[in-house]
Design a protein around this motif. Structure first.
Motif, PDB file in Angstrom:
ATOM      1  N   GLU A 124       0.868  -1.184   0.000  1.00 46.42           N
ATOM      2  CA  GLU A 124       0.000   0.000   0.000  1.00 46.42           C
ATOM      3  C   GLU A 124       0.898   1.225   0.000  1.00 46.42           C
ATOM      4  O   GLU A 124       1.771   1.375   0.859  1.00 46.42           O
ATOM      5  N   VAL A 125       0.713   2.105  -0.985  1.00 38.27           N
ATOM      6  CA  VAL A 125       1.550   3.297  -1.100  1.00 38.27           C
ATOM      7  C   VAL A 125       1.427   4.134   0.169  1.00 38.27           C
ATOM      8  O   VAL A 125       0.326   4.359   0.679  1.00 38.27           O
ATOM      9  N   ASN A 126       2.575   4.572   0.649  1.00 35.94           N
ATOM     10  CA  ASN A 126       2.629   5.296   1.923  1.00 35.94           C
ATOM     11  C   ASN A 126       2.218   6.761   1.748  1.00 35.94           C
ATOM     12  O   ASN A 126       2.976   7.695   2.025  1.00 35.94           O
ATOM     13  N   ASP A 127       1.029   6.946   1.244  1.00 33.86           N
ATOM     14  CA  ASP A 127       0.432   8.267   1.091  1.00 33.86           C
ATOM     15  C   ASP A 127      -1.073   8.053   1.088  1.00 33.86           C
ATOM     16  O   ASP A 127      -1.618   7.461   0.146  1.00 33.86           O
ATOM     17  N   PRO A 128      -1.778   8.466   2.120  1.00 35.18           N
ATOM     18  CA  PRO A 128      -3.202   8.166   2.230  1.00 35.18           C
ATOM     19  C   PRO A 128      -4.045   8.764   1.116  1.00 35.18           C
ATOM     20  O   PRO A 128      -5.184   8.338   0.904  1.00 35.18           O
ATOM     21  N   ARG A 129      -3.503   9.729   0.379  1.00 35.90           N
ATOM     22  CA  ARG A 129      -4.257  10.363  -0.717  1.00 35.90           C
ATOM     23  C   ARG A 129      -3.941   9.749  -2.079  1.00 35.90           C
ATOM     24  O   ARG A 129      -4.489  10.197  -3.089  1.00 35.90           O
ATOM     25  N   TRP A 130      -3.059   8.747  -2.118  1.00 36.15           N
ATOM     26  CA  TRP A 130      -2.624   8.188  -3.402  1.00 36.15           C
ATOM     27  C   TRP A 130      -3.792   7.504  -4.098  1.00 36.15           C
ATOM     28  O   TRP A 130      -4.432   6.616  -3.544  1.00 36.15           O
ATOM     29  N   ASN A 131      -4.060   7.911  -5.346  1.00 36.28           N
ATOM     30  CA  ASN A 131      -5.199   7.358  -6.071  1.00 36.28           C
ATOM     31  C   ASN A 131      -4.762   6.649  -7.345  1.00 36.28           C
ATOM     32  O   ASN A 131      -3.571   6.402  -7.547  1.00 36.28           O
ATOM     33  N   HIS A 132      -5.703   6.329  -8.185  1.00 41.01           N
ATOM     34  CA  HIS A 132      -5.415   5.492  -9.356  1.00 41.01           C
ATOM     35  C   HIS A 132      -4.495   6.209 -10.348  1.00 41.01           C
ATOM     36  O   HIS A 132      -3.517   5.624 -10.829  1.00 41.01           O
ATOM     37  N   LEU A 133      -4.795   7.447 -10.659  1.00 36.26           N
ATOM     38  CA  LEU A 133      -4.036   8.165 -11.675  1.00 36.26           C
ATOM     39  C   LEU A 133      -2.635   8.547 -11.215  1.00 36.26           C
ATOM     40  O   LEU A 133      -1.755   8.809 -12.035  1.00 36.26           O
ATOM     41  N   ASP A 134      -2.415   8.546  -9.904  1.00 33.49           N
ATOM     42  CA  ASP A 134      -1.099   8.934  -9.383  1.00 33.49           C
ATOM     43  C   ASP A 134       0.020   8.025  -9.875  1.00 33.49           C
ATOM     44  O   ASP A 134       1.168   8.466 -10.008  1.00 33.49           O
ATOM     45  N   PHE A 135      -0.275   6.762 -10.153  1.00 29.76           N
ATOM     46  CA  PHE A 135       0.782   5.836 -10.579  1.00 29.76           C
ATOM     47  C   PHE A 135       1.425   6.269 -11.900  1.00 29.76           C
ATOM     48  O   PHE A 135       2.587   5.949 -12.151  1.00 29.76           O
TER      49      PHE A 135
END
Length: 344
Positions: free
Chosen positions: A304-315
């Motif tokens: 799980e990416v260590n950023d609680p706001r990380w969403n689908h498009l962020d990758f």
């Protein structure tokens, strides 16, 4: 694609990146040299290859069919991408580089198609050293994006009417995409209207993309796909399963030998695999990720990416890719370079 300082030290195992739905290989580059994953990989001396999925504006060629004239070209969904397009790309790269295997990074539908390839063509597991799946879409039982659900289920309900009207492709760059790209060239519009529109699709708000990235991405997004592909996603959303396309009882029996389409055999994905996902992803929910990773027989790690706001498009588009996920990606790719740990 190699960094200019790597002419004599490039790593031996090629890395293939496959993009997501309604994107192209260009989409990997939109975040720019400081954040785009191919740039970061290239500067770390990986031999980087970017694939294109059929149906996008960079995936319209066919040896027999004309995508502008032959509607048969558009009779595909992610299944054909997994069974034909990725294997063909893998074989091409291995031949061109004279290597025995490559490492694979699949984002969203690029992960979906990889799962399908391993399910339908298990012999390809011997050609992949390691797979990294970024927010891979499989089961869509808990999808939270109302915009995407409305789009896919709406197209599913209108499928017959669309075909009768001669519409087989949808969300094309030259249609809807051109209007959006024109609007989003303006910096203010990109940060407000266009950013908010993406937020509706993938969790609000979109704060991790720079205004420059937002302007550039809408030159490539949406890139187009087949009506059938969106219909299939509508079926996944409606049924909450990871099955093949549902053609109706009679046609299903003819094609599959069963009334219900068969489910994809995720347990056939024996390639060493790491899955990464974001907590704020509205398109690929963490509960569906858990469903998937519980069935992968050779899962190395689920991150799980260590950023609680990380969403689908962020990758693909976040300005924070380097500090947030690249070190993990680099760590695993370094280990699996030269085919280490690839017994499967």
């Amino acid at each position: 694609m190699r960094g200019c300082g790597c002419c004599h030290s490039v790593k031996t195992t090629p890395v293939l990146l496959f993009h997501g739905l309604l994107l192209t290989s260009d989409s990997w580059l939109d975040a720019g040299p400081e954040s785009g994953l191919p740039y970061l990989l290239s500067r770390s001396c990986y031999d980087v290859w970017l694939g294109n999925q059929r149906g996008s504006y960079r995936g319209r060629r066919h040896i027999n069919l004309n995508s502008d004239m032959d509607m048969a070209f558009w009779n595909f969904y992610a299944d054909e991408i997994g069974r034909y397009d990725i294997p063909a790309t893998v074989d091409y790269i291995l031949k061109a580089t004279r290597t025995d295997l490559l490492n694979y990074i699949g984002y969203s539908q690029g992960g979906t198609a990889f799962l399908i390839m391993c399910s339908e063509k298990p012999e390809y597991k011997h050609k992949i050293g390691f797979s990294l799946l970024l927010a891979p879409a499989s089961r869509a039982k808990y999808i939270r994006s109302e915009v995407f659900k409305i789009l896919c289920t709406g197209v599913k309900e209108l499928e017959t009417h669309l075909y009768k009207s001669g519409i087989y492709e949808i969300m094309t760059k030259d249609g809807f995409g051109r209007v959006v790209a024109s609007l989003c060239k303006d910096t203010y519009a990109a940060e407000t209207i266009c950013g908010d529109a993406l937020g509706l699709l993938d969790g609000y708000p979109i704060k991790s993309m720079s205004a420059r990235t937002l302007r550039v991405m809408f030159n490539n997004f949406p890139s187009g796909t087949s009506v059938r592909n969106l219909v299939w996603y509508g079926q996944l959303v409606t049924n909450g399963t990871f099955r093949k396309f549902n053609y109706g009882d009679e046609e299903n029996v003819r094609r599959y030998g069963t009334i219900l389409p068969p489910t994809y055999n995720v347990s056939a994905v024996t390639v060493p695999t790491i899955v990464m996902y974001g907590k704020s992803d509205s398109l690929v929910d963490s509960r569906d990720i858990k469903w998937l990773v519980d069935r992968l027989p050779n899962l190395i790690e689920c991150v799980e990416v260590n950023d609680p706001r990380w969403n689908h498009l962020d990758f693909a588009y976040s300005r924070h890719i380097r500090r947030t996920i690249f070190s993990t990606i680099d760590q695993f790719l370094r280990y699996y370079d030269r085919g280490q740990g690839t017994e499967n």
